[in-house]
Design a protein around this motif. Structure first.
Motif, PDB file in Angstrom:
ATOM      1  N   ASP A 157     -12.531 108.381 -60.600  1.00 48.04           N
ATOM      2  CA  ASP A 157     -12.357 107.276 -59.663  1.00 48.04           C
ATOM      3  C   ASP A 157     -12.782 107.787 -58.279  1.00 48.04           C
ATOM      4  OD1 ASP A 157     -10.242 108.847 -58.699  1.00 48.04           O
ATOM      5  OD2 ASP A 157      -8.898 107.138 -58.440  1.00 48.04           O
ATOM      6  N   SER A 158     -12.703 106.929 -57.292  1.00 43.63           N
ATOM      7  CA  SER A 158     -13.195 107.325 -55.971  1.00 43.63           C
ATOM      8  C   SER A 158     -12.281 108.332 -55.279  1.00 43.63           C
ATOM      9  CB  SER A 158     -13.363 106.101 -55.072  1.00 43.63           C
ATOM     10  OG  SER A 158     -14.444 105.332 -55.531  1.00 43.63           O
ATOM     11  N   ALA A 159     -11.011 108.380 -55.676  1.00 44.79           N
ATOM     12  CA  ALA A 159     -10.090 109.326 -55.050  1.00 44.79           C
ATOM     13  C   ALA A 159     -10.418 110.756 -55.494  1.00 44.79           C
ATOM     14  CB  ALA A 159      -8.650 108.969 -55.401  1.00 44.79           C
ATOM     15  N   ILE A 209     -21.004  98.930 -52.342  1.00 42.92           N
ATOM     16  CA  ILE A 209     -21.939  99.104 -53.465  1.00 42.92           C
ATOM     17  C   ILE A 209     -21.086  99.156 -54.731  1.00 42.92           C
ATOM     18  CG2 ILE A 209     -23.745 100.575 -54.443  1.00 42.92           C
ATOM     19  CD1 ILE A 209     -24.144 101.681 -51.535  1.00 42.92           C
ATOM     20  N   ASP A 210     -19.970  99.876 -54.638  1.00 46.54           N
ATOM     21  CA  ASP A 210     -19.021  99.984 -55.752  1.00 46.54           C
ATOM     22  C   ASP A 210     -18.394  98.627 -56.081  1.00 46.54           C
ATOM     23  OD1 ASP A 210     -17.066 101.485 -57.531  1.00 46.54           O
ATOM     24  OD2 ASP A 210     -15.678 100.627 -56.074  1.00 46.54           O
ATOM     25  N   TRP A 211     -17.940  97.916 -55.074  1.00 47.97           N
ATOM     26  CA  TRP A 211     -17.247  96.644 -55.330  1.00 47.97           C
ATOM     27  C   TRP A 211     -18.169  95.663 -56.047  1.00 47.97           C
ATOM     28  CZ3 TRP A 211     -14.043  95.399 -50.235  1.00 47.97           C
ATOM     29  CH2 TRP A 211     -13.189  96.490 -49.978  1.00 47.97           C
ATOM     30  N   GLY A 257     -20.688  96.468 -57.845  1.00 52.26           N
ATOM     31  CA  GLY A 257     -20.930  97.014 -59.186  1.00 52.26           C
ATOM     32  C   GLY A 257     -19.831  96.577 -60.144  1.00 52.26           C
ATOM     33  N   HIS A 258     -18.574  96.649 -59.685  1.00 62.24           N
ATOM     34  CA  HIS A 258     -17.450  96.174 -60.514  1.00 62.24           C
ATOM     35  C   HIS A 258     -17.623  94.696 -60.852  1.00 62.24           C
ATOM     36  CE1 HIS A 258     -14.801  99.658 -60.563  1.00 62.24           C
ATOM     37  NE2 HIS A 258     -14.983  99.831 -59.265  1.00 62.24           N
ATOM     38  N   ALA A 259     -18.162  93.930 -59.911  1.00 67.26           N
ATOM     39  CA  ALA A 259     -18.355  92.491 -60.124  1.00 67.26           C
ATOM     40  C   ALA A 259     -19.615  92.199 -60.941  1.00 67.26           C
ATOM     41  CB  ALA A 259     -18.429  91.778 -58.775  1.00 67.26           C
ATOM     42  N   ASP A 269     -20.336 109.007 -55.158  1.00 68.76           N
ATOM     43  CA  ASP A 269     -19.152 109.594 -55.788  1.00 68.76           C
ATOM     44  C   ASP A 269     -19.159 109.399 -57.301  1.00 68.76           C
ATOM     45  OD1 ASP A 269     -18.789 106.869 -55.463  1.00 68.76           O
ATOM     46  OD2 ASP A 269     -16.722 107.020 -54.744  1.00 68.76           O
ATOM     47  N   HIS A 270     -19.855 108.337 -57.760  1.00 67.72           N
ATOM     48  CA  HIS A 270     -19.989 108.032 -59.190  1.00 67.72           C
ATOM     49  C   HIS A 270     -20.857 106.797 -59.315  1.00 67.72           C
ATOM     50  CE1 HIS A 270     -17.311 104.720 -58.357  1.00 67.72           C
ATOM     51  NE2 HIS A 270     -16.499 105.573 -57.739  1.00 67.72           N
ATOM     52  N   GLU A 271     -21.195 106.451 -60.534  1.00 66.60           N
ATOM     53  CA  GLU A 271     -21.937 105.208 -60.776  1.00 66.60           C
ATOM     54  C   GLU A 271     -20.933 104.113 -61.133  1.00 66.60           C
ATOM     55  OE1 GLU A 271     -24.390 102.176 -62.885  1.00 66.60           O
ATOM     56  OE2 GLU A 271     -22.578 103.183 -63.580  1.00 66.60           O
ATOM     57  N   THR A 272     -21.219 102.876 -60.783  1.00 71.16           N
ATOM     58  CA  THR A 272     -20.337 101.759 -61.151  1.00 71.16           C
ATOM     59  C   THR A 272     -21.134 100.642 -61.813  1.00 71.16           C
ATOM     60  OG1 THR A 272     -18.943 102.215 -59.231  1.00 71.16           O
ATOM     61  CG2 THR A 272     -18.629 100.096 -60.302  1.00 71.16           C
ATOM     62  N   GLY A 273     -20.693 100.234 -62.998  1.00 70.74           N
ATOM     63  CA  GLY A 273     -21.281  99.058 -63.656  1.00 70.74           C
ATOM     64  C   GLY A 273     -22.217  99.391 -64.802  1.00 70.74           C
ATOM     65  N   GLY A 329     -16.640  98.906 -65.051  1.00 70.88           N
ATOM     66  CA  GLY A 329     -15.961 100.031 -64.402  1.00 70.88           C
ATOM     67  C   GLY A 329     -16.926 101.121 -63.962  1.00 70.88           C
ATOM     68  N   HIS A 330     -16.365 102.305 -63.709  1.00 74.04           N
ATOM     69  CA  HIS A 330     -17.186 103.458 -63.334  1.00 74.04           C
ATOM     70  C   HIS A 330     -17.765 104.078 -64.605  1.00 74.04           C
ATOM     71  CE1 HIS A 330     -14.451 104.079 -59.582  1.00 74.04           C
ATOM     72  NE2 HIS A 330     -15.049 102.901 -59.601  1.00 74.04           N
ATOM     73  N   THR A 331     -18.874 104.784 -64.479  1.00 77.47           N
ATOM     74  CA  THR A 331     -19.415 105.501 -65.629  1.00 77.47           C
ATOM     75  C   THR A 331     -19.567 106.985 -65.277  1.00 77.47           C
ATOM     76  OG1 THR A 331     -21.765 105.347 -65.095  1.00 77.47           O
ATOM     77  CG2 THR A 331     -20.772 103.452 -66.234  1.00 77.47           C
TER      78      THR A 331
END
Ligand SMILES: [Zn+2]
Length: 457
Positions: A83-85, A256-258, A260-262, A300-304, A419-421
């Motif tokens: 996760d981002s944390a 960009i993350d938000w 991606g989740h959507a 920090d990671h990929e999302t979606g 989610g994140h990948t």
């Protein structure tokens, strides 16, 4: 030789010449820029869109032009998808932790040290900049030490105690939790911060201002130019902290993350471009101070789970440009249509087809979207079919997600997750010390290299 490649190769050669290389000493200006959820495909799709949409700019994205390139692994301490944390902590502190934890080890108590504090101790100024709330996980990883990322009020306390020179982001989430506690405005004031919440106050900030907190909402880039952009935040940070002491600045593109989740591709691209505008500001600065600066751009990671199947770029831009708002706008609309059966499914379907420019819609896609609209407008748990469809889209609005997936398909892309990948992310860098970020690395290596640069050079 292909003209585009030629320009790229020349750019890289010029850059490395300017940057000198191999000279001893420490960098005076250190930039770490993080696209939250910005995987390789997100960088690539934004690059293709920019090249087609803005041919005058020639080179595509600034972040993709940096000469040093790497692929970076992002898993959390046990090898799970991060996760981002945990990922923010890895980048900030050079150490792995568990998901949810910020600036502390896997036991949730052992404090980890962020490179931002190393910079402060080395006499440098420190700036933390983001397009999302300034107490959100990624920025907070650079100044807070809490077992849970949702401890927003406590994160705010760490913020004011940090003595960092410049904070800029959206309204703190901790404000909502401050009811029976000292109000956050008081915390900020008592700590001696200049607190700015609007454009006029932002414009009044001038070089030499110390301890500044800017809290102002940026909105979404797809919905038009905000009164203050992430690039403005970045430019202001440079202006305020510029000087012999040097500075460390972290800049995050958080939405960009938000998006991606959507699974919202058009919004995702516009957020990546807004982040890249900030990268362009920094790159220009680095070109003026080649012997003293280093810039690292990563995620920090990929999302979606975004995949690019490809489509003719012209078609792609035409498809994406039909969308005018970020996904939550359409969610709200569909919810309103549902209230008391205000809008019939056929009418809702026609409105969405029109809003996203889907006509003509071929049979399969038509059926898919019709079913999704029916499921979104049906009372909960009416029939099995709508239950099944709702399950398919998780907690998302089936009608809206179905539209966003259709749009992505027309643009030659496909989302495979909400989610994140765990896929590697792209890291690029420029500057005299940039080479050490080259090749294959882990997100903790980025934190470690930054620490070494700041403390030893
Ligand atoms: Zn996320």
């Amino acid at each position: 030789m292909n003209r585009r490649f030629f320009i790229g190769a020349l750019g890289a050669a010029t850059t490395s010449l300017c940057m000198g290389g191999g000279q001893p000493g420490k960098p005076r200006y250190v930039f770490l820029m993080i696209g939250d959820g910005m995987g390789v495909a997100q960088r690539e799709v934004a690059e293709r869109y920019a090249r087609m949409k803005y041919p005058a700019r020639k080179g595509g994205l600034a972040m993709n032009q940096l000469p040093v390139k790497a692929l970076t692994t992002t898993s959390e301490i046990e090898g799970k998808v991060t996760d981002s944390a945990a990922a923010g902590t890895a980048l900030a502190c050079g150490a792995k932790t568990v998901n949810g934890a910020l600036g502390v080890g896997a036991d949730l108590t052992t404090p980890l040290r962020s490179v931002a504090f190393d910079a402060k101790d080395a006499g440098m100024k420190v700036g933390i900049v983001t397009s999302v709330p300034i107490d959100h996980a990624t920025p907070a990883a650079f100044y807070a030490q809490v077992p849970k990322r949702s401890m927003y009020y406590e994160i705010g306390e760490f913020l004011v105690k940090s003595e960092f020179d410049y904070f800029a982001g959206e309204t703190m989430l901790g404000r909502k939790k401050a009811k029976d506690k000292v109000p956050q405005d008081t915390l900020v004031k008592d700590a001696g911060y200049t607190h700015v919440r609007d454009r006029a106050g932002f414009d009044r900030l001038k070089k030499g201002a110390v301890k500044v907190l800017v809290e102002h909402d940026l909105g979404y880039a797809i919905e038009g130019k905000p009164s203050i952009s992430l690039a403005d935040y970045t430019r202001k940070g440079i202006e305020l902290m510029m000087g012999d002491a040097g500075f460390f600045m972290m800049v995050e593109g958080g939405k960009i993350d938000w998006s991606g989740h959507a699974n919202d591709l058009a919004t995702n691209i516009h957020e990546t471009l807004a982040f890249d505008e900030a990268v362009a500001v920094v790159l220009e600065f680095c070109k003026k101070h080649p012997a003293e600066s280093v810039l690292v751009v990563t995620a920090d990671h990929e999302t979606g789970g975004l995949e690019l199947a490809g489509n003719a770029p012209k078609k792609m831009v035409a498809a994406l440009d039909r969308q005018e708002y970020q996904s939550a706008h359409y969610d709200t609309q569909v919810k309103q249509w549902k209230k008391g059966g205000a809008v019939a499914p056929e009418v809702a379907f026609d409105r969405l087809v029109d809003a996203f420019g889907f006509a003509p819609l071929e049979n399969d896609a038509r059926t898919r979207l019709k079913d999704a609209v029916a499921a979104s407008l049906a009372d909960d748990a009416t029939d099995e079919r709508s239950l099944e469809i709702q399950k398919m889209y998780g907690k998302k609005n089936a009608a809206v997600v179905s539209c966003l997936h259709e749009l992505a398909d027309r643009a030659g892309a496909k989302w495979t997750s909400f989610g994140h990948t765990d896929t590697r992310v792209s890291t690029t860098a420029v500057g005299r010390w940039a080479d050490r970020f080259a090749g294959e690395n882990d997100n903790t290596d980025i934190g470690k290299h930054l620490r070494e640069l700041i403390t030893k050079g």
